[in-house]
Design a protein around this motif. Structure first.
Motif, PDB file in Angstrom:
ATOM      1  N   GLU A   1     -61.567  -7.307 -54.846  1.00  0.00           N
ATOM      2  CA  GLU A   1     -61.271  -7.794 -56.189  1.00  0.00           C
ATOM      3  C   GLU A   1     -62.499  -8.310 -56.939  1.00  0.00           C
ATOM      4  O   GLU A   1     -62.455  -8.455 -58.162  1.00  0.00           O
ATOM      5  CB  GLU A   1     -60.164  -8.844 -56.168  1.00  0.00           C
ATOM      6  N   LYS A   2     -63.588  -8.525 -56.231  1.00  0.00           N
ATOM      7  CA  LYS A   2     -64.816  -8.967 -56.887  1.00  0.00           C
ATOM      8  C   LYS A   2     -65.391  -7.879 -57.785  1.00  0.00           C
ATOM      9  O   LYS A   2     -66.012  -8.176 -58.803  1.00  0.00           O
ATOM     10  CB  LYS A   2     -65.849  -9.389 -55.845  1.00  0.00           C
ATOM     11  N   ASP A   3     -65.176  -6.600 -57.409  1.00  0.00           N
ATOM     12  CA  ASP A   3     -65.792  -5.492 -58.136  1.00  0.00           C
ATOM     13  C   ASP A   3     -64.818  -4.443 -58.649  1.00  0.00           C
ATOM     14  O   ASP A   3     -65.226  -3.552 -59.398  1.00  0.00           O
ATOM     15  CB  ASP A   3     -66.818  -4.787 -57.230  1.00  0.00           C
ATOM     16  N   PHE A   4     -63.556  -4.523 -58.243  1.00  0.00           N
ATOM     17  CA  PHE A   4     -62.605  -3.471 -58.593  1.00  0.00           C
ATOM     18  C   PHE A   4     -61.288  -4.064 -59.069  1.00  0.00           C
ATOM     19  O   PHE A   4     -60.925  -5.173 -58.712  1.00  0.00           O
ATOM     20  CB  PHE A   4     -62.348  -2.571 -57.374  1.00  0.00           C
ATOM     21  N   THR A   5     -60.583  -3.262 -59.848  1.00  0.00           N
ATOM     22  CA  THR A   5     -59.273  -3.658 -60.346  1.00  0.00           C
ATOM     23  C   THR A   5     -58.211  -2.827 -59.642  1.00  0.00           C
ATOM     24  O   THR A   5     -58.368  -1.618 -59.497  1.00  0.00           O
ATOM     25  CB  THR A   5     -59.175  -3.425 -61.864  1.00  0.00           C
ATOM     26  N   TYR A   6     -57.165  -3.482 -59.215  1.00  0.00           N
ATOM     27  CA  TYR A   6     -56.020  -2.797 -58.623  1.00  0.00           C
ATOM     28  C   TYR A   6     -54.778  -3.570 -59.039  1.00  0.00           C
ATOM     29  O   TYR A   6     -54.858  -4.727 -59.469  1.00  0.00           O
ATOM     30  CB  TYR A   6     -56.137  -2.723 -57.092  1.00  0.00           C
ATOM     31  N   ALA A   7     -53.628  -2.932 -58.928  1.00  0.00           N
ATOM     32  CA  ALA A   7     -52.373  -3.593 -59.279  1.00  0.00           C
ATOM     33  C   ALA A   7     -51.672  -4.036 -57.999  1.00  0.00           C
ATOM     34  O   ALA A   7     -51.496  -3.234 -57.078  1.00  0.00           O
ATOM     35  CB  ALA A   7     -51.476  -2.637 -60.059  1.00  0.00           C
ATOM     36  N   PHE A   8     -51.311  -5.318 -57.934  1.00  0.00           N
ATOM     37  CA  PHE A   8     -50.506  -5.808 -56.818  1.00  0.00           C
ATOM     38  C   PHE A   8     -49.130  -5.176 -56.935  1.00  0.00           C
ATOM     39  O   PHE A   8     -48.523  -5.176 -58.007  1.00  0.00           O
ATOM     40  CB  PHE A   8     -50.405  -7.338 -56.879  1.00  0.00           C
ATOM     41  N   TRP A   9     -48.644  -4.611 -55.823  1.00  0.00           N
ATOM     42  CA  TRP A   9     -47.349  -3.935 -55.870  1.00  0.00           C
ATOM     43  C   TRP A   9     -46.280  -4.719 -55.118  1.00  0.00           C
ATOM     44  O   TRP A   9     -45.188  -4.910 -55.622  1.00  0.00           O
ATOM     45  CB  TRP A   9     -47.499  -2.524 -55.295  1.00  0.00           C
ATOM     46  N   ALA A  10     -46.607  -5.163 -53.899  1.00  0.00           N
ATOM     47  CA  ALA A  10     -45.629  -5.905 -53.102  1.00  0.00           C
ATOM     48  C   ALA A  10     -46.323  -6.610 -51.946  1.00  0.00           C
ATOM     49  O   ALA A  10     -47.348  -6.160 -51.460  1.00  0.00           O
ATOM     50  CB  ALA A  10     -44.562  -4.962 -52.545  1.00  0.00           C
ATOM     51  N   GLN A  11     -45.718  -7.720 -51.530  1.00  0.00           N
ATOM     52  CA  GLN A  11     -46.174  -8.391 -50.317  1.00  0.00           C
ATOM     53  C   GLN A  11     -45.584  -7.619 -49.143  1.00  0.00           C
ATOM     54  O   GLN A  11     -44.377  -7.416 -49.078  1.00  0.00           O
ATOM     55  CB  GLN A  11     -45.699  -9.844 -50.301  1.00  0.00           C
ATOM     56  N   TYR A  12     -46.422  -7.161 -48.229  1.00  0.00           N
ATOM     57  CA  TYR A  12     -45.961  -6.353 -47.102  1.00  0.00           C
ATOM     58  C   TYR A  12     -45.565  -7.238 -45.921  1.00  0.00           C
ATOM     59  O   TYR A  12     -44.518  -7.050 -45.328  1.00  0.00           O
ATOM     60  CB  TYR A  12     -47.055  -5.364 -46.703  1.00  0.00           C
ATOM     61  N   ASP A  13     -46.432  -8.187 -45.586  1.00  0.00           N
ATOM     62  CA  ASP A  13     -46.158  -9.197 -44.569  1.00  0.00           C
ATOM     63  C   ASP A  13     -47.066 -10.393 -44.877  1.00  0.00           C
ATOM     64  O   ASP A  13     -47.647 -10.465 -45.957  1.00  0.00           O
ATOM     65  CB  ASP A  13     -46.331  -8.656 -43.136  1.00  0.00           C
ATOM     66  N   ASP A  14     -47.195 -11.297 -43.922  1.00  0.00           N
ATOM     67  CA  ASP A  14     -47.967 -12.519 -44.185  1.00  0.00           C
ATOM     68  C   ASP A  14     -49.435 -12.258 -44.478  1.00  0.00           C
ATOM     69  O   ASP A  14     -50.077 -13.057 -45.157  1.00  0.00           O
ATOM     70  CB  ASP A  14     -47.860 -13.488 -43.000  1.00  0.00           C
ATOM     71  N   SER A  15     -49.977 -11.156 -43.972  1.00  0.00           N
ATOM     72  CA  SER A  15     -51.412 -10.930 -44.137  1.00  0.00           C
ATOM     73  C   SER A  15     -51.773  -9.604 -44.801  1.00  0.00           C
ATOM     74  O   SER A  15     -52.949  -9.260 -44.893  1.00  0.00           O
ATOM     75  CB  SER A  15     -52.110 -11.022 -42.781  1.00  0.00           C
ATOM     76  N   HIS A  16     -50.779  -8.868 -45.279  1.00  0.00           N
ATOM     77  CA  HIS A  16     -51.018  -7.574 -45.916  1.00  0.00           C
ATOM     78  C   HIS A  16     -50.232  -7.453 -47.220  1.00  0.00           C
ATOM     79  O   HIS A  16     -49.134  -8.003 -47.327  1.00  0.00           O
ATOM     80  CB  HIS A  16     -50.607  -6.422 -44.999  1.00  0.00           C
ATOM     81  N   SER A  17     -50.808  -6.695 -48.135  1.00  0.00           N
ATOM     82  CA  SER A  17     -50.150  -6.435 -49.415  1.00  0.00           C
ATOM     83  C   SER A  17     -50.225  -4.951 -49.733  1.00  0.00           C
ATOM     84  O   SER A  17     -51.120  -4.244 -49.275  1.00  0.00           O
ATOM     85  CB  SER A  17     -50.833  -7.215 -50.545  1.00  0.00           C
ATOM     86  N   VAL A  18     -49.275  -4.510 -50.539  1.00  0.00           N
ATOM     87  CA  VAL A  18     -49.307  -3.157 -51.075  1.00  0.00           C
ATOM     88  C   VAL A  18     -49.910  -3.253 -52.465  1.00  0.00           C
ATOM     89  O   VAL A  18     -49.499  -4.098 -53.274  1.00  0.00           O
ATOM     90  CB  VAL A  18     -47.891  -2.552 -51.177  1.00  0.00           C
TER      91      VAL A  18
END
Length: 80
Positions: free
Chosen positions: A37-54
């Motif tokens: 996220e320091k250099d790129f833009t992405y869209a948060f889609w969903a929380q996958y589990d406690d330590s991962h996101s889609v």
């Protein structure tokens, strides 16, 4: 988008949804996302589990090849 998919596949990153479009939906660790996220833009889609996101990466006709190359290099570095 295929170039991004190829990098993710090389590192065995699962895709939340398989697509043949300009969108890629990887399941990434929150640590990797914090680094990206320091250099790129992405869209948060969903929380996958406690330590991962889609998230969603999306390319278009206006996406410059050097931007895709930079993201792929950053993914390679973060996922080693």
């Amino acid at each position: 988008a295929d170039q991004i998919r190829d990098v993710l596949a090389r590192h065995n990153v699962p895709l939340f949804v398989e697509t043949v479009t300009n969108q890629v939906f990887p399941v990434l660790s929150n640590t990797v996302l914090d680094a990206l996220e320091k250099d790129f833009t992405y869209a948060f889609w969903a929380q996958y589990d406690d330590s991962h996101s889609v998230v969603r990466f999306c390319t278009s006709w206006a996406t410059k090849p050097e931007h895709v190359d930079a993201l792929c290099a950053a993914l390679d570095s973060c996922l080693e």
